[in-house]
Scaffold this motif. Structure first.
Motif, PDB file in Angstrom:
ATOM      1  N   THR A  20       0.840  -1.199   0.000  1.00 44.75           N
ATOM      2  CA  THR A  20       0.000   0.000   0.000  1.00 44.75           C
ATOM      3  C   THR A  20       0.873   1.246   0.000  1.00 44.75           C
ATOM      4  OG1 THR A  20      -0.088   0.065   2.399  1.00 44.75           O
ATOM      5  CG2 THR A  20      -1.846  -1.100   1.286  1.00 44.75           C
ATOM      6  N   PRO A  21       0.364   2.354  -0.505  1.00 45.62           N
ATOM      7  CA  PRO A  21       1.133   3.601  -0.468  1.00 45.62           C
ATOM      8  C   PRO A  21       1.276   4.132   0.958  1.00 45.62           C
ATOM      9  CG  PRO A  21      -0.876   3.865  -1.770  1.00 45.62           C
ATOM     10  CD  PRO A  21      -0.884   2.499  -1.226  1.00 45.62           C
ATOM     11  N   ARG A  22       2.316   4.898   1.179  1.00 44.14           N
ATOM     12  CA  ARG A  22       2.493   5.527   2.492  1.00 44.14           C
ATOM     13  C   ARG A  22       1.425   6.590   2.680  1.00 44.14           C
ATOM     14  NH1 ARG A  22       8.524   7.449   2.518  1.00 44.14           N
ATOM     15  NH2 ARG A  22       7.304   9.205   1.858  1.00 44.14           N
ATOM     16  N   PRO A  23       0.687   6.582   3.792  1.00 45.70           N
ATOM     17  CA  PRO A  23      -0.402   7.541   3.964  1.00 45.70           C
ATOM     18  C   PRO A  23       0.080   8.980   4.125  1.00 45.70           C
ATOM     19  CG  PRO A  23      -0.199   6.158   5.902  1.00 45.70           C
ATOM     20  CD  PRO A  23       0.752   5.624   4.884  1.00 45.70           C
ATOM     21  N   ARG A  24       1.296   9.203   4.555  1.00 45.21           N
ATOM     22  CA  ARG A  24       1.797  10.570   4.754  1.00 45.21           C
ATOM     23  C   ARG A  24       2.853  10.965   3.728  1.00 45.21           C
ATOM     24  NH1 ARG A  24       1.231  11.584  11.066  1.00 45.21           N
ATOM     25  NH2 ARG A  24      -0.422  10.086  11.349  1.00 45.21           N
ATOM     26  N   CYS A  25       2.785  10.378   2.557  1.00 44.38           N
ATOM     27  CA  CYS A  25       3.745  10.700   1.504  1.00 44.38           C
ATOM     28  C   CYS A  25       3.528  12.155   1.066  1.00 44.38           C
ATOM     29  CB  CYS A  25       3.561   9.760   0.319  1.00 44.38           C
ATOM     30  SG  CYS A  25       4.652  10.124  -1.058  1.00 44.38           S
ATOM     31  N   PRO A  26       4.584  12.968   1.016  1.00 42.02           N
ATOM     32  CA  PRO A  26       4.417  14.373   0.630  1.00 42.02           C
ATOM     33  C   PRO A  26       4.112  14.567  -0.859  1.00 42.02           C
ATOM     34  CG  PRO A  26       6.726  13.896   0.991  1.00 42.02           C
ATOM     35  CD  PRO A  26       5.969  12.671   1.401  1.00 42.02           C
ATOM     36  N   ASP A  27       4.401  13.558  -1.684  1.00 37.93           N
ATOM     37  CA  ASP A  27       4.179  13.705  -3.126  1.00 37.93           C
ATOM     38  C   ASP A  27       2.765  13.310  -3.554  1.00 37.93           C
ATOM     39  OD1 ASP A  27       6.785  14.600  -3.518  1.00 37.93           O
ATOM     40  OD2 ASP A  27       7.539  12.545  -3.714  1.00 37.93           O
ATOM     41  N   CYS A  28       2.299  12.133  -3.076  1.00 42.18           N
ATOM     42  CA  CYS A  28       0.991  11.646  -3.542  1.00 42.18           C
ATOM     43  C   CYS A  28      -0.093  11.741  -2.477  1.00 42.18           C
ATOM     44  CB  CYS A  28       1.116  10.200  -4.012  1.00 42.18           C
ATOM     45  SG  CYS A  28       1.427   9.018  -2.697  1.00 42.18           S
ATOM     46  N   HIS A  29       0.255  12.110  -1.254  1.00 42.31           N
ATOM     47  CA  HIS A  29      -0.697  12.266  -0.148  1.00 42.31           C
ATOM     48  C   HIS A  29      -1.471  10.985   0.146  1.00 42.31           C
ATOM     49  CE1 HIS A  29       0.187  16.516  -0.217  1.00 42.31           C
ATOM     50  NE2 HIS A  29      -0.048  16.504  -1.519  1.00 42.31           N
TER      51      HIS A  29
END
Length: 81
Positions: A20-29
Motif C-alpha cells: 500500500t502507499p504511504r499515507p503521509r507521503c508528501p508527493d501523492c498524499h
C-alpha cells in the motif's frame, strides 16, 4: 513496505497480500500516484496517464489463499458469507 490483505474475485476468488502507499507521503498524499491528462498539439484530449509514486509498488502482490466459490441458493436475501 506496508502490507494489507485484499480479496480478488477474478479470475478465481483469492486473498491477496499487497503493498500500500504511504499515507503521509508528501508527493501523492497517500493515493499512490497521480493522474495526468494528455492533450495533443491540436488541443484534442488523448486520455489520462497514471504515474505511480515512489512510495508504492503496485506490482508487489502475492496470492496467499484461494477462496472457494459460493453458490447462491435463492432461498434467502442474505449473502452466502
Amino acid at each position: 513496505m506496508r502490507l494489507r490483505i485484499q480479496r480478488e474475485r477474478w479470475p478465481r476468488p483469492a486473498l491477496i497480500l499487497t503493498d500500500t502507499p504511504r499515507p503521509r507521503c508528501p508527493d501523492c498524499h497517500g493515493i499512490g500516484g497521480w493522474a495526468h491528462t494528455c492533450v495533443s498539439p491540436e488541443g484534442e484530449y488523448d486520455g489520462t496517464d497514471w504515474f505511480e509514486c515512489f512510495c508504492w509498488d503496485s506490482g508487489k502482490r502475492w496470492k496467499i489463499l484461494p477462496v472457494p466459490h459460493f453458490r447462491r441458493t435463492g432461498y434467502s436475501d442474505e449473502p452466502p458469507f
